[in-house]
Design a protein around this motif. Structure first.
Motif, PDB file in Angstrom:
ATOM      1  N   GLY A 279     -39.177  40.016  -5.402  1.00  0.00           N
ATOM      2  CA  GLY A 279     -38.185  39.519  -4.370  1.00  0.00           C
ATOM      3  C   GLY A 279     -37.129  38.529  -4.330  1.00  0.00           C
ATOM      4  O   GLY A 279     -36.063  39.364  -4.846  1.00  0.00           O
ATOM      5  N   SER A 280     -37.179  37.502  -3.674  1.00  0.00           N
ATOM      6  CA  SER A 280     -35.697  36.757  -3.606  1.00  0.00           C
ATOM      7  C   SER A 280     -36.222  35.463  -4.188  1.00  0.00           C
ATOM      8  O   SER A 280     -37.820  35.605  -4.843  1.00  0.00           O
ATOM      9  CB  SER A 280     -35.540  36.950  -2.583  1.00  0.00           C
ATOM     10  N   ALA A 281     -36.001  34.399  -4.277  1.00  0.00           N
ATOM     11  CA  ALA A 281     -35.943  33.675  -4.660  1.00  0.00           C
ATOM     12  C   ALA A 281     -37.105  32.372  -4.072  1.00  0.00           C
ATOM     13  O   ALA A 281     -38.014  31.710  -4.207  1.00  0.00           O
ATOM     14  CB  ALA A 281     -34.514  32.556  -4.302  1.00  0.00           C
ATOM     15  N   SER A 282     -37.240  32.708  -2.887  1.00  0.00           N
ATOM     16  CA  SER A 282     -38.311  32.534  -1.631  1.00  0.00           C
ATOM     17  C   SER A 282     -39.183  33.292  -1.708  1.00  0.00           C
ATOM     18  O   SER A 282     -40.171  32.671  -1.347  1.00  0.00           O
ATOM     19  CB  SER A 282     -37.597  31.643  -0.901  1.00  0.00           C
ATOM     20  N   THR A 283     -39.445  34.514  -1.320  1.00  0.00           N
ATOM     21  CA  THR A 283     -40.373  35.738  -1.578  1.00  0.00           C
ATOM     22  C   THR A 283     -40.596  36.997  -2.497  1.00  0.00           C
ATOM     23  O   THR A 283     -39.618  37.303  -2.929  1.00  0.00           O
ATOM     24  CB  THR A 283     -39.627  36.504  -0.056  1.00  0.00           C
ATOM     25  N   ASN A 284     -41.562  36.056  -3.242  1.00  0.00           N
ATOM     26  CA  ASN A 284     -42.321  37.302  -4.176  1.00  0.00           C
ATOM     27  C   ASN A 284     -43.833  38.024  -3.313  1.00  0.00           C
ATOM     28  O   ASN A 284     -44.501  36.947  -3.619  1.00  0.00           O
ATOM     29  CB  ASN A 284     -42.254  36.831  -4.999  1.00  0.00           C
ATOM     30  N   PHE A 285     -43.867  38.947  -3.209  1.00  0.00           N
ATOM     31  CA  PHE A 285     -45.103  39.287  -2.202  1.00  0.00           C
ATOM     32  C   PHE A 285     -45.926  39.315  -3.652  1.00  0.00           C
ATOM     33  O   PHE A 285     -47.237  39.603  -3.053  1.00  0.00           O
ATOM     34  CB  PHE A 285     -45.075  40.642  -0.999  1.00  0.00           C
ATOM     35  N   TYR A 286     -45.842  40.472  -4.831  1.00  0.00           N
ATOM     36  CA  TYR A 286     -46.041  40.425  -5.872  1.00  0.00           C
ATOM     37  C   TYR A 286     -47.101  39.472  -6.157  1.00  0.00           C
ATOM     38  O   TYR A 286     -48.502  39.260  -6.076  1.00  0.00           O
ATOM     39  CB  TYR A 286     -45.232  41.122  -6.637  1.00  0.00           C
ATOM     40  N   ASN A 287     -46.542  38.441  -6.161  1.00  0.00           N
ATOM     41  CA  ASN A 287     -46.624  36.999  -6.977  1.00  0.00           C
ATOM     42  C   ASN A 287     -47.634  36.466  -5.802  1.00  0.00           C
ATOM     43  O   ASN A 287     -49.070  36.011  -5.776  1.00  0.00           O
ATOM     44  CB  ASN A 287     -45.508  36.225  -6.664  1.00  0.00           C
ATOM     45  N   ARG A 288     -47.840  36.568  -4.236  1.00  0.00           N
ATOM     46  CA  ARG A 288     -48.660  36.333  -3.608  1.00  0.00           C
ATOM     47  C   ARG A 288     -49.674  36.819  -4.030  1.00  0.00           C
ATOM     48  O   ARG A 288     -50.840  36.041  -3.553  1.00  0.00           O
ATOM     49  CB  ARG A 288     -48.120  35.539  -2.592  1.00  0.00           C
ATOM     50  N   ALA A 289     -49.767  38.140  -3.448  1.00  0.00           N
ATOM     51  CA  ALA A 289     -50.892  38.769  -4.080  1.00  0.00           C
ATOM     52  C   ALA A 289     -51.843  38.680  -4.854  1.00  0.00           C
ATOM     53  O   ALA A 289     -52.935  38.632  -5.509  1.00  0.00           O
ATOM     54  CB  ALA A 289     -50.760  40.518  -4.159  1.00  0.00           C
ATOM     55  N   TYR A 290     -51.607  38.473  -6.265  1.00  0.00           N
ATOM     56  CA  TYR A 290     -51.862  38.040  -7.734  1.00  0.00           C
ATOM     57  C   TYR A 290     -52.736  36.608  -8.355  1.00  0.00           C
ATOM     58  O   TYR A 290     -53.877  36.368  -7.854  1.00  0.00           O
ATOM     59  CB  TYR A 290     -51.459  37.482  -8.932  1.00  0.00           C
ATOM     60  N   SER A 291     -51.444  36.029  -6.549  1.00  0.00           N
ATOM     61  CA  SER A 291     -52.827  34.297  -6.366  1.00  0.00           C
ATOM     62  C   SER A 291     -54.037  34.468  -5.456  1.00  0.00           C
ATOM     63  O   SER A 291     -54.595  33.623  -6.065  1.00  0.00           O
ATOM     64  CB  SER A 291     -51.218  33.947  -5.395  1.00  0.00           C
ATOM     65  N   ARG A 292     -53.180  35.609  -5.024  1.00  0.00           N
ATOM     66  CA  ARG A 292     -54.705  35.816  -3.970  1.00  0.00           C
ATOM     67  C   ARG A 292     -55.825  36.068  -4.624  1.00  0.00           C
ATOM     68  O   ARG A 292     -56.987  36.034  -4.111  1.00  0.00           O
ATOM     69  CB  ARG A 292     -54.638  36.043  -2.705  1.00  0.00           C
ATOM     70  N   GLN A 293     -56.198  36.811  -5.779  1.00  0.00           N
ATOM     71  CA  GLN A 293     -56.831  37.820  -6.513  1.00  0.00           C
ATOM     72  C   GLN A 293     -57.226  36.280  -8.121  1.00  0.00           C
ATOM     73  O   GLN A 293     -58.037  37.188  -8.558  1.00  0.00           O
ATOM     74  CB  GLN A 293     -56.826  38.910  -6.777  1.00  0.00           C
ATOM     75  N   GLY A 294     -56.955  35.370  -7.512  1.00  0.00           N
ATOM     76  CA  GLY A 294     -57.352  34.676  -8.935  1.00  0.00           C
ATOM     77  C   GLY A 294     -56.521  33.718  -9.459  1.00  0.00           C
ATOM     78  O   GLY A 294     -57.053  33.183 -10.767  1.00  0.00           O
ATOM     79  N   TRP A 295     -55.198  34.019  -9.812  1.00  0.00           N
ATOM     80  CA  TRP A 295     -54.526  33.889 -10.653  1.00  0.00           C
ATOM     81  C   TRP A 295     -53.339  33.170 -10.311  1.00  0.00           C
ATOM     82  O   TRP A 295     -51.796  33.328 -10.346  1.00  0.00           O
ATOM     83  CB  TRP A 295     -53.698  35.026 -11.579  1.00  0.00           C
ATOM     84  N   ALA A 296     -53.313  32.093  -9.291  1.00  0.00           N
ATOM     85  CA  ALA A 296     -52.714  31.264  -8.819  1.00  0.00           C
ATOM     86  C   ALA A 296     -51.593  30.339  -9.372  1.00  0.00           C
ATOM     87  O   ALA A 296     -50.909  29.960  -9.102  1.00  0.00           O
ATOM     88  CB  ALA A 296     -53.126  30.682  -7.104  1.00  0.00           C
ATOM     89  N   GLU A 297     -52.186  29.511  -9.871  1.00  0.00           N
ATOM     90  CA  GLU A 297     -51.536  28.914 -10.975  1.00  0.00           C
ATOM     91  C   GLU A 297     -50.948  29.645 -11.870  1.00  0.00           C
ATOM     92  O   GLU A 297     -49.438  29.446 -12.573  1.00  0.00           O
ATOM     93  CB  GLU A 297     -52.654  28.507 -11.929  1.00  0.00           C
ATOM     94  N   VAL A 298     -51.607  30.555 -12.697  1.00  0.00           N
ATOM     95  CA  VAL A 298     -50.861  31.541 -13.876  1.00  0.00           C
ATOM     96  C   VAL A 298     -49.367  32.038 -13.719  1.00  0.00           C
ATOM     97  O   VAL A 298     -48.036  32.445 -13.907  1.00  0.00           O
ATOM     98  CB  VAL A 298     -51.680  32.510 -15.090  1.00  0.00           C
ATOM     99  N   ALA A 299     -49.828  32.704 -11.796  1.00  0.00           N
ATOM    100  CA  ALA A 299     -48.499  33.535 -11.208  1.00  0.00           C
ATOM    101  C   ALA A 299     -47.610  32.681 -10.424  1.00  0.00           C
ATOM    102  O   ALA A 299     -46.290  32.583 -10.693  1.00  0.00           O
ATOM    103  CB  ALA A 299     -49.349  33.932  -9.673  1.00  0.00           C
TER     104      ALA A 299
END
Length: 352
Positions: A251-271
């Motif tokens: 993605g870009s500096a402001s948008t990463n859909f993969y990061n958001r997907a992992y965040s929604r599945q329990g890894w928000a802090e580490v992502a």
């Protein structure tokens, strides 16, 4: 469950080697071959070639980016490939992201949801064979203010063309449930999928007056077989950089859909931390944050018994089609991995 793969035509070192892989994969019992586009080779050219070299399996675009071609051009491509392959084509579309759309194609990424919705509407209108007439916020056909009148194609679709959408965000997932025949997903953790993905898909399905059985849930993951625990540890360690890149570099500096997907599945802090370190140039630090659990949860890596058990979890979570990325150092090794995985996918689908 059905077994699928995703390939890029220019992969495996040479074009002919990738084509040979596709042909051999069909002989192994593969159900679907998806061809990627991203920032590499285009998908339709390869799909036409693979259609000529295969006989049975389905062929799909995974995905053609919406906005880089007009909706009518997408529909023309879909009809052509479907007719050429005698009904074996699946049209996979996706919004991509700001880096590819703006950095590579020079197309604004703004309003991707509206653009995808209108593209689907226009493509479906073209597939019916009638005159094309659309007035929306993103597309107007024919353009107003001139002498042009609505037209229709001089060819017709001889077979149904199932439409799949690649989606990760809640809004795009709802649209997928509402209008598509299939969902092309990634970054999938079955244990967290109910809230992260299926709740949004089901909302869209209800909006469209449909049920889960009307949507092919197609999920992808790397598959690799480890002979023992030591080998498995090495495999997992080797995948951590790839996952760190997805979380921090896609993605870009402001948008990463993969990061958001992992965040929604329990890894928000580490992502978030992986992304921060990767963007700051600390790639080794980002990789060090990725845990073994994160790798194993989103892949099909393990001993044969582990992969068999994991496929059962995927099936029970609602996956219909498993999109495999087989590991291997050469063509023979990848085909060996793929053959074993196809058998396990079909076995899992046959179990009650």
């Amino acid at each position: 469950m059905r077994a699928a793969i995703t390939v890029e035509a220019s992969g495996l070192g040479t074009w002919t080697r990738q084509a040979d892989f596709v042909v051999e994969a069909e002989k192994l019992g593969l159900d679907i071959c998806w061809v990627a586009e991203a920032w590499g080779s285009d998908a339709p050219s390869a799909l036409g070639y693979y259609a000529a070299r295969t006989e049975r399996m389905l062929l799909g675009s995974a995905v053609m980016q919406v906005g880089t071609r007009t909706p009518v051009a997408l529909a023309q491509t879909a009809i052509t490939l479907s007719n050429l392959s005698q009904g074996r084509f699946l049209l996979g579309l996706g919004p991509s992201g700001p880096q590819v759309m703006e950095g590579l194609h020079g197309v604004r990424f703004a309003r991707p949801l509206a653009r995808v919705r209108e593209t689907v509407e226009i493509v479906r209108q073209v597939l019916t064979g009638g005159r094309i007439d659309h007035s929306g916020a993103e597309y107007r056909i024919p353009l107003p203010g001139g002498d042009a009148v609505p037209m229709k194609l001089s060819m017709r679709a001889e077979h149904p063309v199932p439409l799949y959408l690649a989606a990760l965000s809640p809004a795009m997932l709802r649209l997928t449930g509402e209008v598509a025949e299939g969902w092309l997903g990634t970054s999938f953790v079955p244990e967290g999928a109910a809230d992260a993905y299926f709740a949004h898909l089901d909302e869209g399905l209800a909006r469209g007056g449909r049920v889960r059985a009307d949507l092919d849930i197609c999920q992808g993951a790397e598959v690799a077989f480890a002979p023992d625990e030591e080998a498995l540890g090495a495999m997992v360690a080797g995948r951590k950089k790839e996952l760190a890149f997805s979380l921090g570099g896609m993605g870009s500096a402001s948008t990463n859909f993969y990061n958001r997907a992992y965040s929604r599945q329990g890894w928000a802090e580490v992502a978030a931390e992986v992304r921060q370190r990767w963007q700051a140039g600390d790639r080794d630090g980002a990789v060090a944050l990725v845990t073994d659990e994160m790798v194993l949860a989103t892949t099909l890596i393990g001993t044969e018994d582990m992969v068999r058990e994991r496929l059962g979890v995927w099936r029970d979570a609602g996956v219909d089609t498993v999109r495999l990325y087989p590991a291997g150092d050469d063509l023979a090794a990848r085909l060996d991995t793929l053959g074993r995985a196809i058998e396990l996918v079909h076995e899992a689908g046959a179990r009650p």
